[in-house]
Design a protein around this motif. Structure first.
Motif, PDB file in Angstrom:
ATOM      1  N   MET A   1      21.335  28.522 -14.730  1.00 31.11           N
ATOM      2  CA  MET A   1      20.755  29.342 -15.767  1.00 31.11           C
ATOM      3  C   MET A   1      19.262  29.002 -15.883  1.00 31.11           C
ATOM      4  O   MET A   1      18.872  27.868 -15.726  1.00 31.11           O
ATOM      5  N   ALA A   2      18.470  30.031 -16.161  1.00 30.25           N
ATOM      6  CA  ALA A   2      17.023  29.855 -16.342  1.00 30.25           C
ATOM      7  C   ALA A   2      16.624  30.510 -17.666  1.00 30.25           C
ATOM      8  O   ALA A   2      17.193  31.537 -18.042  1.00 30.25           O
ATOM      9  N   TRP A  10      11.376  42.520 -23.432  1.00 34.37           N
ATOM     10  CA  TRP A  10      11.841  43.777 -22.824  1.00 34.37           C
ATOM     11  C   TRP A  10      11.367  43.864 -21.370  1.00 34.37           C
ATOM     12  O   TRP A  10      12.108  44.312 -20.503  1.00 34.37           O
ATOM     13  N   CYS A  11      10.125  43.445 -21.122  1.00 34.98           N
ATOM     14  CA  CYS A  11       9.562  43.487 -19.765  1.00 34.98           C
ATOM     15  C   CYS A  11      10.267  42.498 -18.843  1.00 34.98           C
ATOM     16  O   CYS A  11      10.665  42.849 -17.730  1.00 34.98           O
ATOM     17  N   THR A  12      10.393  41.269 -19.302  1.00 36.40           N
ATOM     18  CA  THR A  12      10.974  40.221 -18.474  1.00 36.40           C
ATOM     19  C   THR A  12      12.433  40.527 -18.164  1.00 36.40           C
ATOM     20  O   THR A  12      12.906  40.325 -17.043  1.00 36.40           O
ATOM     21  N   GLU A  13      13.143  41.031 -19.156  1.00 36.66           N
ATOM     22  CA  GLU A  13      14.540  41.412 -18.958  1.00 36.66           C
ATOM     23  C   GLU A  13      14.652  42.490 -17.875  1.00 36.66           C
ATOM     24  O   GLU A  13      15.468  42.379 -16.959  1.00 36.66           O
ATOM     25  N   ALA A  14      13.818  43.519 -17.968  1.00 34.64           N
ATOM     26  CA  ALA A  14      13.853  44.624 -17.006  1.00 34.64           C
ATOM     27  C   ALA A  14      13.592  44.137 -15.581  1.00 34.64           C
ATOM     28  O   ALA A  14      14.236  44.594 -14.635  1.00 34.64           O
ATOM     29  N   GLY A  21      21.511  38.637  -7.087  1.00 40.83           N
ATOM     30  CA  GLY A  21      21.988  37.321  -7.490  1.00 40.83           C
ATOM     31  C   GLY A  21      21.919  37.084  -8.984  1.00 40.83           C
ATOM     32  O   GLY A  21      22.533  36.144  -9.480  1.00 40.83           O
ATOM     33  N   VAL A  22      21.179  37.913  -9.696  1.00 39.46           N
ATOM     34  CA  VAL A  22      21.129  37.786 -11.159  1.00 39.46           C
ATOM     35  C   VAL A  22      22.357  38.491 -11.714  1.00 39.46           C
ATOM     36  O   VAL A  22      22.582  39.675 -11.468  1.00 39.46           O
ATOM     37  N   GLU A  23      23.138  37.737 -12.450  1.00 39.09           N
ATOM     38  CA  GLU A  23      24.400  38.248 -12.984  1.00 39.09           C
ATOM     39  C   GLU A  23      24.258  38.783 -14.411  1.00 39.09           C
ATOM     40  O   GLU A  23      24.955  39.706 -14.796  1.00 39.09           O
ATOM     41  N   THR A  57      21.310  34.305 -16.080  1.00 40.46           N
ATOM     42  CA  THR A  57      22.433  33.703 -15.381  1.00 40.46           C
ATOM     43  C   THR A  57      22.396  34.244 -13.956  1.00 40.46           C
ATOM     44  O   THR A  57      22.335  35.460 -13.759  1.00 40.46           O
ATOM     45  N   PHE A  58      22.390  33.342 -12.982  1.00 38.99           N
ATOM     46  CA  PHE A  58      22.253  33.764 -11.592  1.00 38.99           C
ATOM     47  C   PHE A  58      23.172  32.965 -10.687  1.00 38.99           C
ATOM     48  O   PHE A  58      23.617  31.871 -11.036  1.00 38.99           O
TER      49      PHE A  58
END
Length: 172
Positions: A1-2, A10-14, A21-23, A57-58
């Motif tokens: 996890m990071a 909102w930007c970083t999430e998008a 690999g990002v779950e 989570t990746f």
């Protein structure tokens, strides 16, 4: 996890929702000094000390923590203190919250490595994760649910174009 913050969550999430690999990506708040679960309104005041962050989570068999951080450091401006574009305040600071000492060392190395590519000094904070507070429901999947909203069109869409150009090999 990071757990990272690069301005508006909102930007970083998008950005990270598009990475192989990002779950899961959850928007939230970390790094504050006020006890209890903060609200978006409290965060926006800049008085709680929290940063807008995402928790990623990746699958480390697909993408490494180091690769996550390289993508993070190259899809926002890590050289501007407490702001990203028009968003200003400590809640918009560039920050990597590490979960253990291994992540701390990796974060320090990535910041040092990418610094060569920036004209100005990197101001990204590297700090231990204390508590992660999940943001309100309306802040989750924000870009996916609001692509036609002005902020999304003018701020997030260009950031995603940069992601696609720099990290095409990492996209889902």
């Amino acid at each position: 996890m990071a757990t990272v913050g690069g301005g508006c969550f909102w930007c970083t999430e998008a950005v990270f929702q598009e990475i192989k690999g990002v779950e899961k990506v959850v928007s939230g708040y970390s790094g504050g000094t006020v006890p209890g679960h903060p609200t978006y309104r409290e965060i926006c005041s800049g008085l709680t000390g929290h940063a807008e962050v995402v928790q990623i989570t990746f699958d480390p068999n697909v993408i490494s923590y180091e690769e996550i951080l390289v993508i993070f450091m190259t899809t926002h401006d890590p050289t501007t203190l407490n702001r990203q574009g028009a968003d200003r305040g400590t809640q918009y600071r560039s920050v990597i919250f590490y979960h253990d000492n291994t992540q701390k060392v990796i974060a320090e190395n990535v910041v040092k490595e990418v610094a060569k590519y920036y004209e100005d000094a990197i101001v990204t904070e590297i700090a231990p994760l204390d508590v992660f507070y999940e943001a309100e429901k309306e802040h989750q999947d924000y870009y996916r649910n609001n692509q036609n909203q002005g902020y999304c069109s003018f701020v997030i869409t260009p950031k995603l174009a940069k992601l696609r150009k720099l990290h095409a090999d990492k996209l889902k």
